[in-house]
Design an enzyme around this catalytic site. Structure first.
Site, PDB file in Angstrom:
ATOM      1  CG  ASP A  20      75.191  20.744 -46.062  1.00 31.78           C
ATOM      2  OD1 ASP A  20      76.011  20.143 -45.351  1.00 31.78           O
ATOM      3  OD2 ASP A  20      75.214  21.965 -46.269  1.00 31.78           O
ATOM      4  CG  ASP A  39      81.766  23.736 -44.074  1.00 35.90           C
ATOM      5  OD1 ASP A  39      81.705  23.507 -45.291  1.00 35.90           O
ATOM      6  OD2 ASP A  39      80.764  23.773 -43.328  1.00 35.90           O
TER       7      ASP A  39
HETATM    8  C1  DGJ Z   1      77.832  23.412 -44.196  1.00 36.31           C
HETATM    9  C2  DGJ Z   1      78.129  22.008 -43.790  1.00 36.31           C
HETATM   10  O1  DGJ Z   1      78.019  21.153 -44.873  1.00 36.31           O
HETATM   11  C3  DGJ Z   1      77.205  21.638 -42.639  1.00 36.31           C
HETATM   12  O2  DGJ Z   1      77.365  20.292 -42.306  1.00 36.31           O
HETATM   13  C4  DGJ Z   1      77.503  22.529 -41.489  1.00 36.31           C
HETATM   14  O3  DGJ Z   1      78.802  22.286 -41.031  1.00 36.31           O
HETATM   15  C5  DGJ Z   1      77.341  23.980 -41.891  1.00 36.31           C
HETATM   16  N1  DGJ Z   1      78.083  24.287 -43.085  1.00 36.31           N
HETATM   17  C6  DGJ Z   1      77.776  24.896 -40.792  1.00 36.31           C
HETATM   18  O4  DGJ Z   1      77.752  26.201 -41.175  1.00 36.31           O
END
Ligand code: DGJ
Length: 703
Positions: free
Chosen positions: A503, A439
């Site tokens: 997300d 991430d």
């Molecule tokens: C952002 C990601 O896109 C989410 O899927 C998740 O992993 C969160 N970060 C976790 O902090």
């Protein structure tokens, strides 16, 4: 060499090399022999103009009369070298590749260009600048430009925001410049992915389209520019910060690769070229894409071995194959204020380490995956307490925080080695980790290292870290995630195995996010998960059928607390998973096609097998249909002469049907046989769907 002609995969480039210049005269369909003589194709000289005809060089230059954005800009400290005149010094051509060396002997600059047409018709264009002087050269930008013919009338790109990436936008090409610039220090939620121009009214399956993409995860721009004389270029390049690239004697700057595709079969034709090119890479994932359960929207930071073990058991029971533990497992990470930078397992929450959960997951027949965010730190971390100077940014102050985090200066070799060492140890000590969700959760608008701008170097450092980790752990797959889809590009995909598109797991938003993302990237590389019924990002409530069908055309997964799902929901989930597992070979190898005859309220798209013997189509109602009667779903891409049987792939969700009765073929048993021609032009009568409902059509040839 006066001209070069390259041809591959049905696409051709004709490059005029006379007078020391390098000008693409034709980029489009292959040209039958005899080849045109580029010398005879020079345009006339307009009134009140330069006294020679002007065309855009591969590196457009003011010295050659180009009055648009220059392809190479920069200068030396004394101001010299500001307007190079590049002359071709050498040209080497094969049937599919042209290598050029250009030089300005006075400004003492050299540019090397490589143009290669691959078997899929994708043009790979590379450029490198060398400073051939002892005096430093401050580079502003290096960018290649491709010409568009006058019939290119519209531009289509994608824009967006967090939770709503890759939304199509289009408008006419007029005099002036349309620039999609990203200054996020990462690719960006608003990054276009595919950037395309086409003939008037081009669609998914119609019109002539020229599409480009810059394979780069840092600051960048894609643009179309039409000058007053009508000359038009489509171009892309890296955006550099002041003082970021200063070339000393003999030093070189390599521009990110520009990829370009042309098709006379609309946007889907361009996408198909990119998809085929990506699928042909030796690094393309070859194993069936496993059904994923990601814990994020199920438990967030609530990490509890017991609960997660039960979640894993339920996941395995419905057919999940990869269980991914998201954010929250490392030292001090009880929420998003602390912990980033300390990549060791939190002993308070995981007293026996991750071993027991990994073993449970493996005993259930699944593989284990883990979330990391290696490029970031929280001030509240042991790492920053020990090395406050490892935070990237301008000298003497901190940049603004974003999600309470700062960027680790990976250009600093010590910081780089530290994180790499921690990740390496994590993977070595937990051999069961088969997948990393990598991430990157913030924009980084003023990255600096050692007091100078460092977005370029930081992007390369992140690539180096991914490359090195992959070298040490070649069996670990990696996902590129960045607050959802803020790092979706072919630079990062060269070293990762899938992207997280957004997300938002809201299926309505996902329909268009995935459409935009998959314009460039094939479905098997685009993570698509079934979220909770009540969407965490939008607050909408959607039936499972719509959520499941939406996740099917992608790398399918679940991101939902299925411990709290009803038995009926789990049975429905298991059915959708079984369908995905049965059809993923087709979904992940065929040609993605979209019907052009729907308005904005609905969408019809599908994947057709390369041999056109079978297909899967989705009909999705996004908003209330404008007409009382739903138009039939026309299914493009099948063989017009062959006969196909159409059935529902998953049971019709009766709650989504907004009319009395069903179309005749459904009432008569739910099977329809039609030729590919009839399916493409007459289509399949479908029930009127309520908004946020979809149906799945399974199509197989009748032999
Ligand atoms: C952002 C990601 O896109 C989410 O899927 C998740 O992993 C969160 N970060 C976790 O902090």
């Amino acid at each position: 060499m006066e001209q070069a002609y390259l041809e591959n995969g049905g696409t051709a480039l004709l490059v005029d090399l006379r007078d020391g210049d390098a000008v693409i005269v034709h980029w489009g369909d292959a040209l039958p022999a005899p080849l045109p003589d580029a010398a005879l194709l020079l345009p006339a000289v307009p009134r009140s103009n330069f006294d020679v005809p002007i065309r855009p060089s591969l590196v457009p230059q003011a010295s050659r009369g180009w009055r648009g954005a220059p392809g190479l800009s920069g200068a030396r400290d004394d101001g010299s070298g500001y307007s190079p005149l590049l002359t071709v010094r050498s040209a080497d051509a094969t049937a599919t590749r042209l290598d050029l060396e250009l030089e300005d002997a006075v400004a003492r600059l050299r540019v090397r260009i490589g143009l290669e047409l691959d078997a899929h018709g994708i043009l790979h264009a590379s450029a490198e600048l060398e400073n051939a002087s002892d005096a430093a050269y401050r580079l502003v930008g290096l960018e290649l430009a491709l010409p568009l013919p006058a019939r290119a009338a519209e531009v289509l790109d994608h824009a967006g925001r967090w939770g709503r990436e890759k939304q199509q936008q289009r408008h006419g090409i007029a005099h002036g410049e349309w620039v999609r610039a990203g200054r996020h220090g990462r690719t960006g939620h608003d990054a276009t992915g595919l950037f395309a121009a086409g003939t008037a009214g081009f669609g998914f399956g119609r019109g002539e389209v020229w599409g480009i993409h810059l394979a780069w995860s840092g600051d960048h721009r894609h643009r179309v520019e039409r000058l007053g004389d009508g000359q038009t270029v489509i171009a892309a390049g890296e955006l550099l910060h002041p003082g970021e690239v200063v070339l000393g004697a003999g030093e070189r700057y390599t521009a990110p690769e520009l990829l370009a595709a042309h098709s006379t079969e609309g946007l889907d034709g361009v996408s198909a070229r990119f998809h085929r090119m990506l699928r042909a890479r030796p690094t393309h994932p070859r194993t069936p894409r496993p059904v994923v359960l990601n814990t994020w929207e199920a438990v967030y930071f609530r990490h509890d071995l017991d609960e997660l073990s039960r979640l894993a058991e339920t996941a395995a029971a419905v057919g999940v194959e990869r269980f991914v533990l998201d954010d929250g497992w490392f030292r001090g990470r009880r929420d998003d204020h602390a912990g980033l930078g300390d990549w060791v397992v939190d002993a308070d929450v995981w007293p026996q380490g991750l071993g027991p959960l990994i073993e449970r997951v493996e005993a259930l027949g699944m593989r284990f995956g883990l979330w990391v965010e290696p490029e970031m730190v929280n001030e509240d971390s042991d790492l920053v307490r020990a090395h406050p100077d490892w935070i990237a940014g301008p000298a003497g102050r901190r940049s603004l925080e974003w999600r309470h985090q700062q960027v680790l200066d990976l250009v600093n070799p010590d910081a780089f080695a530290h994180v790499l060492g921690q990740l390496d140890a994590l993977l070595s000590e937990n051999q069961g980790i088969a997948f990393l969700k990598w991430d990157q959760n913030r924009d980084q608008t003023e990255l600096g290292s050692g007091g100078r701008a460092s977005t370029h170097a930081q992007t390369l450092a992140a690539y180096r870290m991914l490359d090195e980790l992959r070298r040490r752990h070649p069996d670990v797959e990696i996902e590129s995630c960045s607050s959802g889809g803020a790092r979706v590009d072919l630079g990062v995909l060269a070293r990762t195995d899938r992207v997280w598109a957004s997300d938002t797991n809201d299926a309505l938003e996902r329909q268009l996010i995935q459409r935009g993302t998959q314009a460039l990237i094939p479905p098997e590389l685009v993570g698509a998960h079934i979220g909770p019924a009540h969407s965490h990002t939008t607050g909408r409530t959607q039936d499972l059928s719509f959520r499941a069908i939406t996740a099917l055309v992608g790398h399918f997964g679940i991101e939902w607390d299925i411990l709290r799902a009803s038995d009926a929901e789990r049975a429905e989930l298991a059915q959708a998973i079984a369908y995905y597992r049965d059809r993923r070979e087709l979904l992940h190898s065929g040609r993605l096609v979209h019907a052009d005859d729907r308005g904005p309220s609905s969408t019809v798209y599908g994947v057709v097998a390369d041999d056109r013997s079978e297909a899967v189509f989705v009909v999705a109602q996004l908003t209330l249909a404008p007409d009382e009667q739903t138009p039939p779903a026309t299914l493009p891409g099948l063989d017009p002469a062959r006969r196909y049987r159409v059935r529902f792939g998953l049971p019709l969700d009766e709650r989504g049907v907004g009319e009395r009765g069903a179309p005749a073929w459904i009432a008569a048993g739910g099977e329809l046989e039609l030729t590919g021609a009839a399916l493409a032009v007459i289509g399949v009568p479908v029930p009127a769907l309520l908004p946020e409902h979809a149906l799945l059509l399974d199509v197989r040839e009748v032999r």
